[in-house]
Design a protein around this motif. Structure first.
Motif, PDB file in Angstrom:
ATOM      1  N   LEU A  14       0.824  -1.205   0.000  1.00  0.00           N
ATOM      2  CA  LEU A  14       0.000   0.000   0.000  1.00  0.00           C
ATOM      3  C   LEU A  14       0.858   1.256   0.000  1.00  0.00           C
ATOM      4  O   LEU A  14       0.456   2.290  -0.546  1.00  0.00           O
ATOM      5  N   SER A  69      -2.422   6.179  -1.424  1.00  0.00           N
ATOM      6  CA  SER A  69      -2.912   5.157  -0.504  1.00  0.00           C
ATOM      7  C   SER A  69      -2.358   5.403   0.887  1.00  0.00           C
ATOM      8  O   SER A  69      -1.877   6.493   1.212  1.00  0.00           O
ATOM      9  N   ILE A  80      -5.736  10.217  -0.571  1.00  0.00           N
ATOM     10  CA  ILE A  80      -6.331   8.901  -0.800  1.00  0.00           C
ATOM     11  C   ILE A  80      -7.506   9.032  -1.768  1.00  0.00           C
ATOM     12  O   ILE A  80      -8.436   9.804  -1.534  1.00  0.00           O
ATOM     13  N   ALA A 138      -8.433   3.617  -4.092  1.00  0.00           N
ATOM     14  CA  ALA A 138      -7.402   3.248  -3.116  1.00  0.00           C
ATOM     15  C   ALA A 138      -8.039   2.911  -1.767  1.00  0.00           C
ATOM     16  O   ALA A 138      -7.624   1.971  -1.082  1.00  0.00           O
ATOM     17  N   ILE A 141      -7.875  -0.539   0.477  1.00  0.00           N
ATOM     18  CA  ILE A 141      -7.461  -0.600   1.882  1.00  0.00           C
ATOM     19  C   ILE A 141      -8.490  -1.378   2.704  1.00  0.00           C
ATOM     20  O   ILE A 141      -8.141  -2.253   3.516  1.00  0.00           O
ATOM     21  N   ARG A 168      -8.583  -0.756  -9.614  1.00  0.00           N
ATOM     22  CA  ARG A 168      -7.515   0.052  -9.004  1.00  0.00           C
ATOM     23  C   ARG A 168      -6.742   0.728 -10.127  1.00  0.00           C
ATOM     24  O   ARG A 168      -6.297   0.068 -11.066  1.00  0.00           O
TER      25      ARG A 168
END
Length: 904
Positions: free
Chosen positions: A107, A113, A197, A201, A205, A298
């Motif tokens: 990450l 991120s 972010i 992203a 997470i 993504r």
């Protein structure tokens, strides 16, 4: 210069628009990170008031404002974190664990991120709001923090307790939150820690946190040491890199040119803002075009080249993701139909479906299903963003070409297994019907069960047994792609069991004779009643059904017990493996393949990879199937793969990361009855007794021992496979980063070097059992082909070499399509005299071996100190007689051994 040894610029928090200086000091090579920030002191409140007023205006640029505020408030934020962590060592340890968790999931490799600074801020927030107790141990804090990321609803955002100096009104805070997908406000309520972010992203997470909690939840309330170690590995040890995490990747080269950048020489902030706008446009279009085909996406820049935009996707099951048709609204729904036509333009067509409905739809090329998502992206992005089609590539799609065959010119490639599997299944159903309804006349026995036990019937063989055109000539309407003219017919193994009876004998020889009589009766009844060609043998019966050859084996439950009583434990286990566990294994693999639609293709790729690296037969097909099943049914820390490329990469990862010497590999579905304790107990007992195989795989059909690894792989073959797996994974990562779509570079992953072998045996192409029959054997009449079922000369030659020279060398070959056998000398005698070893191998292979090549120089024999070197004649004794099976009389001059009989 007296203190600093070197310096370099690095991206601040992964952001290439902001840098910091990394200094390496001379004394002790310590490293210091220097970031220059602004301290406006008394002017700070006025600046915060200015940005709070801007937040409610249309001209507000949230990213640029936060870049300024980040520098202004650096000292305040540092003091905020220090105050939360200074009196709690467990919080600091938990921060380190969380940073390791984020690092293992890569990450921190993205600029949009979670990074280390944000993790520390999050822990400080949870501690200040009472979610975390500072007296908790670090592991418990880590678990609660990950669970918070996985389950917390962030739609309203989070915030530290506002400070008295906060000047933000509730309306201004609401306006500020509207600019970001996720917010965590500092005490001034003006700055969002998570301003970098992005939406995709944040979804990533949360998904990673949810999978981590799923892995930690599998330990239960009273976990064993094994389960605790597995959970620890899932959370902190297993690496989840970008190019292994997702199912499919699209790369848009020079994506920044999708819309013109207004200023000629833009600042880094303007270029980044432009990239984010392009990314948002692409995401909006693809989300509408893909619909339910893609579950998660993504977007990453510069992953596969400068200015490239990589789109990573987690696909829905194949029947949805790779469907060749997009169904739109019915014609009667005018508003929806107009919207559908406006989006798809000329590709939208009216189509009548089987249920009688008339709908608008879009049809894609069904011949190349694995490229449908790429084709959709090419059309949509080319139509709306004017991105040329050749700039949108799907790296890794070439792997599908390795298990497909070329058709006619200008026609798509086809999957031979996909064509032949329904025909084989129909033929098996016919055979099952014939066997269960067969009348054996004077034998009061009937067939109660017919079990398939062959990789051909579970679609995991790299090449299917096509119908033999000599045995069953095709009709006029037959598909020529289903027929071949091989000189050897492949047999499909089937296990049958008769009803239990007291008349079954109690002796092994009597059982063998009764089985032979039953094989003869089966052949006779099949020929008389069904007009089928049947060849009875002493241990099986070959039945020809619709161009396919089925090898029928009879299972007798008493036979295994008799072998155990006679002290033939290994023979009993081998018999149990072939007649009991192989049918059960077949059913288990069929369940995996039915649940996971890309499983069969992934197994075939893995078998092709192992064959081309000359790992067969030391690694069996069943071993590959079970390891691949583990990838699908026990996917953590990943999701279940829906593409064979992702599954193949994770298969390699399991090979070179699993602790094969310490634990059994437990393969079970999540809803299966747990048998972990039984498998661990059996593994410990056999390891203590030194009877456990080098690789132990426990399954629900056999948790107490590992029947599918009874014959290997051994430690040497496993180490060789791990080496190739690690190299292959590195090559895939390199090709993906280079955005390679051509087939040739991907073929190198499936090509092995022959340099490490001591001796190479080049085989005659004419003896290959599955080369087309061209009539070069004049005495072989078409009707005699019935007797050449599984008459694989190359496999027989390989097995003979492994039997005769097992003490002197190891043999490696490619059983799928190779004509080269690699030999590694293992004994000192063979290493010291490679020419003699090569001579003996050539003698055994007369008529099969075309050429013998010695690649390495023989290692000279070292004589003990004070003694003369032993004569070469004495050192050649056991090796020179390996092919003859007996040693010469002692104290006699070594005679030249007679050539072994040719296999031809």
């Amino acid at each position: 210069t007296d203190v600093v040894a070197s310096s370099e610029l690095k991206n601040f928090a992964g952001d290439n628009t902001k840098r910091f200086v990394a200094l390496t000091l001379k004394e002790g090579q310590r490293r210091v990170h220097v970031h220059f920030a602004c301290d406006l002191k008394k002017e700070t409140p006025e600046l915060l008031k200015h940005f709070s007023d801007l937040a409610a205006r249309k001209s507000y640029e949230p990213r640029y404002s936060h870049l300024v505020l980040e520098d202004v408030l650096t000292l305040q934020h540092s003091a905020l974190v220090q105050a939360a962590l200074k009196d709690s060592p467990s919080l600091a340890e938990a921060c380190v664990s969380l940073k390791l968790w984020a690092s293992q999931r890569h990450l921190q490799a993205y600029g949009d991120s979670l990074n280390g600074a944000l993790i520390t801020v999050l822990v400080a927030l949870l501690a200040s709001t009472g979610v975390l107790n500072t007296l908790m141990p670090a592991y418990q804090i880590f678990r609660l923090a990950v669970n918070f990321l996985a389950t917390k609803e962030w739609s309203t955002g989070l915030a530290f307790t506002p400070s008295p100096a906060s000047v933000m009104s509730p309306e201004a805070v609401k306006a500020l939150r509207s600019h970001f997908p996720v917010t965590l406000l500092d005490p001034t309520q003006t700055f969002n820690f998570f301003f970098r972010i992005t939406a995709d992203a944040w979804k990533e997470i949360k998904s990673e946190a949810q999978r981590t909690m799923e892995g930690l939840g599998q330990t239960g309330s009273n976990p064993s040491l094994y389960h605790g170690m597995q959970a620890f590995k899932i959370a902190l040890i297993h690496s989840v890199p970008f190019w292994r995490k997702w199912d499919l990747y699209l790369v848009i080269s020079d994506a920044h040119e999708a819309s013109p950048l207004t200023p000629t020489k833009a600042s880094p902030e303007a270029r980044l803002s432009h990239r984010l706008r392009v990314q948002q446009d692409v995401a909006t279009l693809l989300q509408k075009a893909y619909g339910a085909r893609v579950l998660e996406t993504r977007y990453c820049w510069d992953r596969a080249g400068a200015n490239s935009l990589t789109i990573a996707m987690r696909m829905a099951p194949w029947e949805i993701a790779l469907s060749a048709i997009i169904r739109g609204p019915e014609i009667a729904q005018q508003d929806e139909a107009a919207e559908f036509t406006a989006f798809w333009k000329a590709r939208a067509q009216k189509r009548r479906f089987k249920d009688g409905s008339i709908m608008l739809s879009v049809l894609w090329d069904e011949g190349e299903k694995h490229l449908i998502l790429r084709d959709i992206a090419r059309f949509v992005l080319g139509e709306y963003l004017r991105i040329p089609a050749d700039r949108i590539q799907q790296p890794g799609a070439a792997l599908t070409d390795l298990i497909t065959l070329p058709a006619a010119p200008n026609r798509p490639r086809y999957d031979c297994m996909e064509l032949a599997a329904p025909q084989m299944l129909t033929a098996f159903k016919q055979l099952e019907h014939y066997l269960t309804n067969m009348d054996l006349h004077r034998l009061p026995l009937t067939v109660t069960d017919v079990w398939p036990a062959d990789p051909f019937l579970r679609r995991t063989s790299p090449s299917p047994p096509l119908k033999n055109a000599v045995l069953a000539p095709p009709g006029e309407a037959a598909d020529p792609r289903l027929y071949c003219r091989y000189r050897c017919a492949r047999a499909i193994v089937v296990v049958v069991q008769f009803q239990s009876s007291q008349a079954w004998p109690q002796h092994l020889d009597a059982i063998a004779h009764l089985k032979m009589a039953l094989y003869i009766q089966i052949a006779r009844r099949m020929f008389n009643e069904r007009d089928l060609v049947c060849i009875p043998r002493s241990d099986c019966c070959d039945v020809h059904v619709d161009g396919f050859v089925f090898r029928v084996l009879i299972r007798h439950p008493k036979e295994q017990g008799l072998l155990v009583r006679l002290g033939k434990g290994r023979s009993a286990r081998e018999l149990e493996r072939s007649l009991v566990h192989l049918p059960q294994h077949h059913q288990f693999i069929k369940q995996v393949a039915t649940t996971c639609t890309s499983y069969s293709e992934a197994v075939r790729l893995a078998i092709l990879w192992a064959s081309n690296h000359l790992l067969m037969p030391h690694i069996s097909i069943e071993f590959i199937e079970l390891v691949m099943a583990y990838v699908y049914v026990c996917p953590l820390p990943y999701t279940t793969p829906t593409s064979h490329q992702a599954a193949l990469q994770r298969f390699w990862t399991v090979l070179f990361t699993f602790d094969w010497e310490l634990h059994p590999l437990i393969v079970r579905f999540p809803d299966d009855e747990p048998f972990d304790a039984m498998a661990l107990k059996a593994y410990a007992a056999e390891t203590k007794a030194q009877t456990a195989p080098d690789v132990w795989i426990a399954t629900r059909y056999c948790p107490s021992w590992s029947p599918m690894t009874l014959a290997g792989p051994d430690k040497r073959a496993l180490k060789r496979a791990q080496l190739f797996a690690k190299q292959s994974e590195a090559m895939v990562t390199q090709l993906m980063e280079q955005n390679t779509a051509a087939l040739e570079p991907w073929e190198k992953i499936f090509t092995t070097s022959l340099r490490p072998f001591d001796i190479l045996l080049e085989l005659e192409p004419s003896v290959h059992p599955y080369s087309p029959y061209k009539g070069d054997v004049p005495n072989l009449r078409p009707e005699s082909l019935h007797w050449f079922v599984d008459y694989d000369i190359i496999t027989a030659f390989r097995d003979l070499l492994m039997d005769l020279f097992s003490d002197h060398c190891t043999v490696f070959c490619n059983p799928v399509n190779g004509l080269t056998i690699g030999v590694l000398a293992t004994s000192d005698e063979a290493k010291h005299d490679l020419p003699l070893l090569a001579q003996k191998l050539a003698e055994v292979g007369q008529g099969v071996v075309k050429a013998v090549k010695i690649q390495t120089t023989a290692v000279p024999a070292k004589a003990p100190e004070g003694k003369a070197p032993a004569s070469q004649g004495l050192k050649r004794k056991s090796l020179s007689t390996a092919a003859n099976g007996s040693a010469p009389p002692p104290k006699k001059k070594l005679k030249k051994s007679k050539p072994a009989r040719s296999l031809s």
